[in-house]
Design a protein around this motif. Sequence first.
Motif, PDB file in Angstrom:
ATOM      1  N   LEU A   1       0.450  -1.405   0.016  1.00  0.00           N
ATOM      2  CA  LEU A   1      -0.362   0.089  -0.357  1.00  0.00           C
ATOM      3  C   LEU A   1       0.952   0.997   0.030  1.00  0.00           C
ATOM      4  CD1 LEU A   1      -0.080   1.130   2.595  1.00  0.00           C
ATOM      5  CD2 LEU A   1      -1.380  -0.814   3.004  1.00  0.00           C
ATOM      6  N   PRO A   2       0.507   2.340  -0.323  1.00  0.00           N
ATOM      7  CA  PRO A   2       1.657   3.794  -0.218  1.00  0.00           C
ATOM      8  C   PRO A   2       1.384   4.534   1.128  1.00  0.00           C
ATOM      9  CG  PRO A   2      -0.766   4.268  -1.728  1.00  0.00           C
ATOM     10  CD  PRO A   2      -0.610   2.209  -0.737  1.00  0.00           C
ATOM     11  N   LEU A   3       3.254   4.703   0.646  1.00  0.00           N
ATOM     12  CA  LEU A   3       3.027   5.440   2.049  1.00  0.00           C
ATOM     13  C   LEU A   3       2.621   6.868   2.405  1.00  0.00           C
ATOM     14  CD1 LEU A   3       7.427   6.013   1.603  1.00  0.00           C
ATOM     15  CD2 LEU A   3       5.668   3.839   2.948  1.00  0.00           C
ATOM     16  N   PHE A   4       1.359   6.980   1.418  1.00  0.00           N
ATOM     17  CA  PHE A   4       0.618   8.495   2.186  1.00  0.00           C
ATOM     18  C   PHE A   4       0.074   8.471   0.070  1.00  0.00           C
ATOM     19  CE2 PHE A   4       4.454  10.680   0.266  1.00  0.00           C
ATOM     20  CZ  PHE A   4       4.219  11.110  -0.592  1.00  0.00           C
ATOM     21  N   GLU A   5      -1.185   8.805   0.470  1.00  0.00           N
ATOM     22  CA  GLU A   5      -2.544   9.231  -0.552  1.00  0.00           C
ATOM     23  C   GLU A   5      -1.638   9.357  -2.341  1.00  0.00           C
ATOM     24  OE1 GLU A   5      -5.963   8.087  -2.764  1.00  0.00           O
ATOM     25  OE2 GLU A   5      -5.294   7.781  -0.488  1.00  0.00           O
ATOM     26  N   GLY A   6      -1.660   9.113  -2.964  1.00  0.00           N
ATOM     27  CA  GLY A   6      -0.971   9.429  -3.817  1.00  0.00           C
ATOM     28  C   GLY A   6       0.374   9.261  -4.680  1.00  0.00           C
ATOM     29  N   SER A   7       1.494   9.034  -3.097  1.00  0.00           N
ATOM     30  CA  SER A   7       2.142   8.698  -3.392  1.00  0.00           C
ATOM     31  C   SER A   7       2.577   7.018  -4.166  1.00  0.00           C
ATOM     32  CB  SER A   7       3.061   7.922  -2.604  1.00  0.00           C
ATOM     33  OG  SER A   7       4.932   7.653  -1.764  1.00  0.00           O
ATOM     34  N   ASP A   8       4.255   7.705  -4.817  1.00  0.00           N
ATOM     35  CA  ASP A   8       4.740   6.919  -5.532  1.00  0.00           C
ATOM     36  C   ASP A   8       5.607   5.053  -4.805  1.00  0.00           C
ATOM     37  OD1 ASP A   8       3.124   7.650  -8.129  1.00  0.00           O
ATOM     38  OD2 ASP A   8       5.088   8.297  -8.901  1.00  0.00           O
ATOM     39  N   ARG A   9       5.599   5.517  -3.407  1.00  0.00           N
ATOM     40  CA  ARG A   9       6.675   4.791  -2.922  1.00  0.00           C
ATOM     41  C   ARG A   9       5.304   3.699  -1.788  1.00  0.00           C
ATOM     42  NH1 ARG A   9       9.121   9.528   1.106  1.00  0.00           N
ATOM     43  NH2 ARG A   9       9.754   7.127   2.188  1.00  0.00           N
ATOM     44  N   THR A  10       5.747   2.800  -1.523  1.00  0.00           N
ATOM     45  CA  THR A  10       5.126   2.103  -0.722  1.00  0.00           C
ATOM     46  C   THR A  10       6.029   0.895   0.219  1.00  0.00           C
ATOM     47  OG1 THR A  10       5.645  -0.189  -2.902  1.00  0.00           O
ATOM     48  CG2 THR A  10       3.352   1.061  -3.407  1.00  0.00           C
ATOM     49  N   VAL A  11       4.690   0.326   0.744  1.00  0.00           N
ATOM     50  CA  VAL A  11       5.190  -0.547   2.073  1.00  0.00           C
ATOM     51  C   VAL A  11       4.615  -1.687   1.223  1.00  0.00           C
ATOM     52  CG1 VAL A  11       3.123   0.066   3.518  1.00  0.00           C
ATOM     53  CG2 VAL A  11       5.787  -0.925   4.453  1.00  0.00           C
ATOM     54  N   GLY A  12       5.762  -3.154   1.711  1.00  0.00           N
ATOM     55  CA  GLY A  12       5.245  -4.282   1.570  1.00  0.00           C
ATOM     56  C   GLY A  12       4.640  -5.320   2.499  1.00  0.00           C
ATOM     57  N   PHE A  13       4.346  -6.113   1.927  1.00  0.00           N
ATOM     58  CA  PHE A  13       4.251  -7.436   3.659  1.00  0.00           C
ATOM     59  C   PHE A  13       3.806  -8.141   2.873  1.00  0.00           C
ATOM     60  CE2 PHE A  13       0.453  -4.331   2.674  1.00  0.00           C
ATOM     61  CZ  PHE A  13      -0.382  -4.858   2.912  1.00  0.00           C
ATOM     62  N   ASP A  14       3.757  -8.933   3.607  1.00  0.00           N
ATOM     63  CA  ASP A  14       3.452 -10.840   3.199  1.00  0.00           C
ATOM     64  C   ASP A  14       1.912 -10.845   3.315  1.00  0.00           C
ATOM     65  OD1 ASP A  14       6.349 -11.656   2.749  1.00  0.00           O
ATOM     66  OD2 ASP A  14       6.415 -12.568   5.621  1.00  0.00           O
ATOM     67  N   LEU A  15       1.485 -11.858   2.399  1.00  0.00           N
ATOM     68  CA  LEU A  15       0.286 -12.704   2.571  1.00  0.00           C
ATOM     69  C   LEU A  15      -0.171 -13.748   3.450  1.00  0.00           C
ATOM     70  CD1 LEU A  15      -0.677 -10.772  -1.279  1.00  0.00           C
ATOM     71  CD2 LEU A  15      -0.736  -9.792   0.914  1.00  0.00           C
ATOM     72  N   HIS A  16      -1.080 -13.322   3.738  1.00  0.00           N
ATOM     73  CA  HIS A  16      -1.753 -14.520   4.265  1.00  0.00           C
ATOM     74  C   HIS A  16      -2.715 -14.479   4.489  1.00  0.00           C
ATOM     75  CE1 HIS A  16       2.286 -15.273   5.488  1.00  0.00           C
ATOM     76  NE2 HIS A  16       2.860 -13.941   6.628  1.00  0.00           N
ATOM     77  N   PRO A  17      -3.333 -15.320   3.706  1.00  0.00           N
ATOM     78  CA  PRO A  17      -5.066 -15.640   3.291  1.00  0.00           C
ATOM     79  C   PRO A  17      -5.859 -16.307   4.336  1.00  0.00           C
ATOM     80  CG  PRO A  17      -4.081 -15.463   1.378  1.00  0.00           C
ATOM     81  CD  PRO A  17      -3.015 -15.365   2.466  1.00  0.00           C
ATOM     82  N   PHE A  18      -6.909 -15.518   4.497  1.00  0.00           N
ATOM     83  CA  PHE A  18      -7.763 -16.746   5.751  1.00  0.00           C
ATOM     84  C   PHE A  18      -8.949 -15.955   5.241  1.00  0.00           C
ATOM     85  CE2 PHE A  18      -6.871 -12.613   8.192  1.00  0.00           C
ATOM     86  CZ  PHE A  18      -8.140 -12.409   9.444  1.00  0.00           C
ATOM     87  N   LEU A  19      -9.958 -16.264   6.373  1.00  0.00           N
ATOM     88  CA  LEU A  19     -11.292 -16.263   6.197  1.00  0.00           C
ATOM     89  C   LEU A  19     -12.122 -15.842   7.984  1.00  0.00           C
ATOM     90  CD1 LEU A  19     -12.817 -19.361   4.454  1.00  0.00           C
ATOM     91  CD2 LEU A  19     -12.827 -16.647   3.934  1.00  0.00           C
ATOM     92  N   GLY A  20     -12.290 -14.561   7.899  1.00  0.00           N
ATOM     93  CA  GLY A  20     -12.410 -13.818   9.079  1.00  0.00           C
ATOM     94  C   GLY A  20     -13.446 -14.520   9.615  1.00  0.00           C
ATOM     95  N   ILE A  21     -14.762 -14.616   8.946  1.00  0.00           N
ATOM     96  CA  ILE A  21     -16.125 -15.243   9.602  1.00  0.00           C
ATOM     97  C   ILE A  21     -16.107 -16.641   8.663  1.00  0.00           C
ATOM     98  CG2 ILE A  21     -17.979 -14.750   9.402  1.00  0.00           C
ATOM     99  CD1 ILE A  21     -18.110 -12.056   9.493  1.00  0.00           C
ATOM    100  N   MET A  22     -15.961 -17.988  10.228  1.00  0.00           N
ATOM    101  CA  MET A  22     -16.844 -19.287   9.769  1.00  0.00           C
ATOM    102  C   MET A  22     -17.156 -19.023  11.571  1.00  0.00           C
ATOM    103  SD  MET A  22     -13.397 -21.015   8.584  1.00  0.00           S
ATOM    104  CE  MET A  22     -11.833 -20.667   9.303  1.00  0.00           C
TER     105      MET A  22
END
Length: 376
Positions: A185-206
């Motif tokens: 996601l961007p560091l601020f609205e409209g920024s080309d700079r981003t912060v990255g993070f690992d994806l760990h998909p899951f279901l919040g509701i079961m």
Amino acid sequence: MHQQTILQPGSHVPDGATYLPTSVETAYWGRLPCAADRAVLSVDPGQEVVVDTLSHEGILEDQGGDPLAYFAERGVAENAVLADAVELAGARRSLLGDRVPGLPGVAGAHGGHVVTGPIEVRGARPGDLLAIRVLATEPRVPYGVISNRHGRGALPDEYPAGGVESVSVFAEVDSWSDGAGRGSLPLFEGSDRTVGFDLHPFLGIMGVAAAGDERPHSVPPGPFGGNIDINLLGAGSTLYLPVQAAGALAYVGDPHFAQGDGEVALTAFEASLRVRLSFDLIPASDAVATFGKLAGPLAETAEFLVPTGLDRDLDVAVQNCVRAAIALLEVRYGMSPAHAYAYLSAATDFDISQVVDVVKGVHAKIRKADFGGHER
């Protein structure tokens, strides 16, 4: 943004799979099924089901209620917007309010989780445990949203700032392959700079249907499961739930691509998932012998047993989780309560699942390897 196949409803479903889409006929919006509801699918214990879950982000009223327009403003092509998102948003608008058939009304702009089901598991009875096994998760789209709204979250008097009611941050999938990936996601609205993070998909509701004829709100979790938001519940995990109605009447929803423990801003990286699940049944006598008498959800991964605690008061939620963990260790491994309490203090992390869903959630991570397979 990662170039991937968009998993529209019914597309690229494996031949022969039992498939459940999210549609006006199969979805609840802001409410959870109860014992009085009718199943949209019936399966035998152990049967696998492919479910296309749908995120509420991008279809809520405070985002305009039009996912085509909302995501177009963020650079998403029309053919990359999910048709089921368009269908549900359209059904809501056409009936001049929050009530549409199968989509009960939502109190407020948040709380509009979309859940899919219920699924009858033949032979399930109150007292049994339903084991929902998460076999695989796959992003349906390469984007999603993280939101803070209406003074909700861990800092309700500070965010959203500047007098606005809602802030939604657009996030993207940068890579995805073989069940793993990275988002940003961007560091601020409209920024080309981003912060990255690992994806760990899951279901919040079961969850399973609550007893009685009143549908619970989708936000607070309970003994039936629901919005427990435990990020360990990705592929390879199992959630055990005490059955409260004949047939169990299971449901899933609130898909996430990633979430930090606490989910402090209100939502995490919310985005639609295709999941492959199996629904196994543990008879009451076997359930008590293996787990003790469960008062609420219990999760399991390859590494951990994960008892839970829930309450509006976070301190009480922690206490409930500790009690559940002691009881589990006593039944499963024959520990005395005093020794279980000591072990938990020395070797077990108690993590805050979430603090933003009215009822707070805590879960313990009991490392199974510590016991060397010495189950009773």
